[in-house]
Design a protein around this motif. Structure first.
Motif, PDB file in Angstrom:
ATOM      1  N   LEU A  93      29.130  46.561  58.140  1.00 28.22           N
ATOM      2  CA  LEU A  93      28.334  46.030  59.243  1.00 28.22           C
ATOM      3  C   LEU A  93      28.338  47.017  60.403  1.00 28.22           C
ATOM      4  O   LEU A  93      29.369  47.615  60.723  1.00 28.22           O
ATOM      5  N   THR A  94      27.182  47.169  61.038  1.00 27.65           N
ATOM      6  CA  THR A  94      27.044  47.962  62.255  1.00 27.65           C
ATOM      7  C   THR A  94      26.364  47.084  63.295  1.00 27.65           C
ATOM      8  O   THR A  94      25.186  46.738  63.141  1.00 27.65           O
ATOM      9  N   ALA A  95      27.114  46.665  64.301  1.00 23.97           N
ATOM     10  CA  ALA A  95      26.566  45.784  65.345  1.00 23.97           C
ATOM     11  C   ALA A  95      25.903  44.551  64.739  1.00 23.97           C
ATOM     12  O   ALA A  95      24.877  44.073  65.229  1.00 23.97           O
ATOM     13  N   GLY A  96      26.472  44.043  63.644  1.00 24.08           N
ATOM     14  CA  GLY A  96      25.950  42.850  62.991  1.00 24.08           C
ATOM     15  C   GLY A  96      24.894  43.106  61.942  1.00 24.08           C
ATOM     16  O   GLY A  96      24.441  42.159  61.282  1.00 24.08           O
ATOM     17  N   PHE A  97      24.495  44.358  61.746  1.00 22.95           N
ATOM     18  CA  PHE A  97      23.465  44.695  60.763  1.00 22.95           C
ATOM     19  C   PHE A  97      24.117  45.242  59.490  1.00 22.95           C
ATOM     20  O   PHE A  97      24.908  46.197  59.561  1.00 22.95           O
ATOM     21  N   PRO A  98      23.808  44.671  58.316  1.00 24.58           N
ATOM     22  CA  PRO A  98      24.304  45.241  57.059  1.00 24.58           C
ATOM     23  C   PRO A  98      23.929  46.715  56.952  1.00 24.58           C
ATOM     24  O   PRO A  98      22.802  47.109  57.279  1.00 24.58           O
ATOM     25  N   THR A  99      24.880  47.511  56.473  1.00 23.66           N
ATOM     26  CA  THR A  99      24.733  48.967  56.485  1.00 23.66           C
ATOM     27  C   THR A  99      25.170  49.546  55.152  1.00 23.66           C
ATOM     28  O   THR A  99      26.216  49.179  54.615  1.00 23.66           O
ATOM     29  N   VAL A 100      24.362  50.459  54.615  1.00 21.11           N
ATOM     30  CA  VAL A 100      24.725  51.217  53.415  1.00 21.11           C
ATOM     31  C   VAL A 100      24.610  52.695  53.750  1.00 21.11           C
ATOM     32  O   VAL A 100      23.543  53.168  54.153  1.00 21.11           O
ATOM     33  N   ALA A 101      25.715  53.415  53.594  1.00 19.59           N
ATOM     34  CA  ALA A 101      25.728  54.853  53.845  1.00 19.59           C
ATOM     35  C   ALA A 101      25.373  55.599  52.567  1.00 19.59           C
ATOM     36  O   ALA A 101      25.830  55.246  51.479  1.00 19.59           O
ATOM     37  N   CYS A 102      24.540  56.613  52.710  1.00 17.59           N
ATOM     38  CA  CYS A 102      24.150  57.482  51.593  1.00 17.59           C
ATOM     39  C   CYS A 102      24.492  58.916  51.989  1.00 17.59           C
ATOM     40  O   CYS A 102      23.627  59.638  52.508  1.00 17.59           O
ATOM     41  N   PRO A 103      25.736  59.341  51.775  1.00 15.38           N
ATOM     42  CA  PRO A 103      26.157  60.663  52.256  1.00 15.38           C
ATOM     43  C   PRO A 103      25.300  61.808  51.741  1.00 15.38           C
ATOM     44  O   PRO A 103      25.157  62.830  52.416  1.00 15.38           O
ATOM     45  N   ALA A 104      24.707  61.654  50.552  1.00 14.15           N
ATOM     46  CA  ALA A 104      23.894  62.734  49.991  1.00 14.15           C
ATOM     47  C   ALA A 104      22.501  62.785  50.590  1.00 14.15           C
ATOM     48  O   ALA A 104      21.726  63.705  50.297  1.00 14.15           O
ATOM     49  N   GLY A 105      22.153  61.813  51.428  1.00 15.78           N
ATOM     50  CA  GLY A 105      20.831  61.799  52.042  1.00 15.78           C
ATOM     51  C   GLY A 105      19.768  61.306  51.084  1.00 15.78           C
ATOM     52  O   GLY A 105      20.030  60.545  50.154  1.00 15.78           O
TER      53      GLY A 105
END
Length: 250
Positions: free
Chosen positions: A169-181
């Motif tokens: 979560l980021t400020a209440g927003f679901p977040t998915v990180a994609c390190p490879a872009g």
């Protein structure tokens, strides 16, 4: 997704072909696809320009609904086309017309980023509903910490991009990180998928994110089920207001 890229998508003029049934692509991404404004009030040819957003067929009683980000759509629906399974400039499962758009009142009244979701009713094609042709993903609720795959179609690529990581979560927003872009302009509206269910769409905070390595979604909840149910009941659609111009990304 930046304002300039959205405008570029609306003004470009490439034309894409429809592949015959005998040459259909893999069905791995069949429920996922892209959105086009094909004619721009008659100024452009069919399927004019690169697509501008991604979308996914979501399971419904009528087998005729697609989910995307609210900032991806405007107007009443007609004039927008959905191409499931889009690949290398081709439409292996046909080009489907949007009949109506449904957005949450919180988005319609003030473009609340926590309500950046739209459900689109898709008109039949050759007597069939879109879900019967390409399948669908059921709607679900996000589980923080669970493995989540985010999928979308960059404007500059002929194939979808996807990555999988733990949902945060980021400020209440679901977040998915994609390190490879790879999650560049055009992926807005693409699905967050957990255990086969759509639990988010790229949008919300920064209308999905200002970089290619982080993706946000509005937080799904009871309101998304109400939105889906309203579309399932074939209630009158909304006249969605343009949302991409409010994007804070440069």
């Amino acid at each position: 997704m930046t304002r300039l890229r959205v405008l570029a998508a609306l003004l470009a003029s490439a034309v894409y072909a429809v592949v015959p049934a005998s040459a259909r692509a893999s069905t791995a991404y069949a429920p996922d696809g892209v959105l086009f404004y094909p004619s721009l009030a008659g100024l452009l040819p069919a399927l004019g320009g690169p697509h501008f957003c991604s979308a996914t067929v979501v399971h419904s009683a009528g087998h005729d609904l697609v989910i995307t980000a609210a900032h991806c759509v405007f107007g009443a629906g007609p004039g927008t086309e959905f191409v499931p399974g889009f690949r290398d400039g081709r439409a292996p499962y046909g080009v489907w017309s949007v009949a109506s758009i449904h957005v949450d009142p919180g988005w319609q009244s003030g473009q609340n980023p926590t309500r950046d979701v739209a459900v689109l009713t898709i008109a039949p094609l050759n007597g069939r509903q879109v879900e019967d042709v390409v399948g669908a993903r059921p709607l679900g609720l996000p589980v923080i910490g669970a493995a989540t795959t985010v999928r979308g179609y960059p404007m500059t690529a002929g194939v979808p991009s996807a990555c999988t990581s733990r949902l945060t979560l980021t400020a209440g927003f679901p977040t998915v990180a994609c390190p490879a872009g790879g999650m560049t302009d055009g992926v807005s509206g693409g699905a967050f998928v957990q255990s086969g269910r759509v639990v988010g769409v790229i949008g919300g905070l920064q209308q999905g994110g200002c970089t290619a390595t982080v993706n946000y979604s509005s937080p799904f909840g009871a309101w998304t089920s109400r939105l889906l149910n309203r579309a399932q009941a074939h209630a009158a659609g909304d006249l969605a207001l343009p949302g991409f111009l409010a994007n804070a990304c440069p």
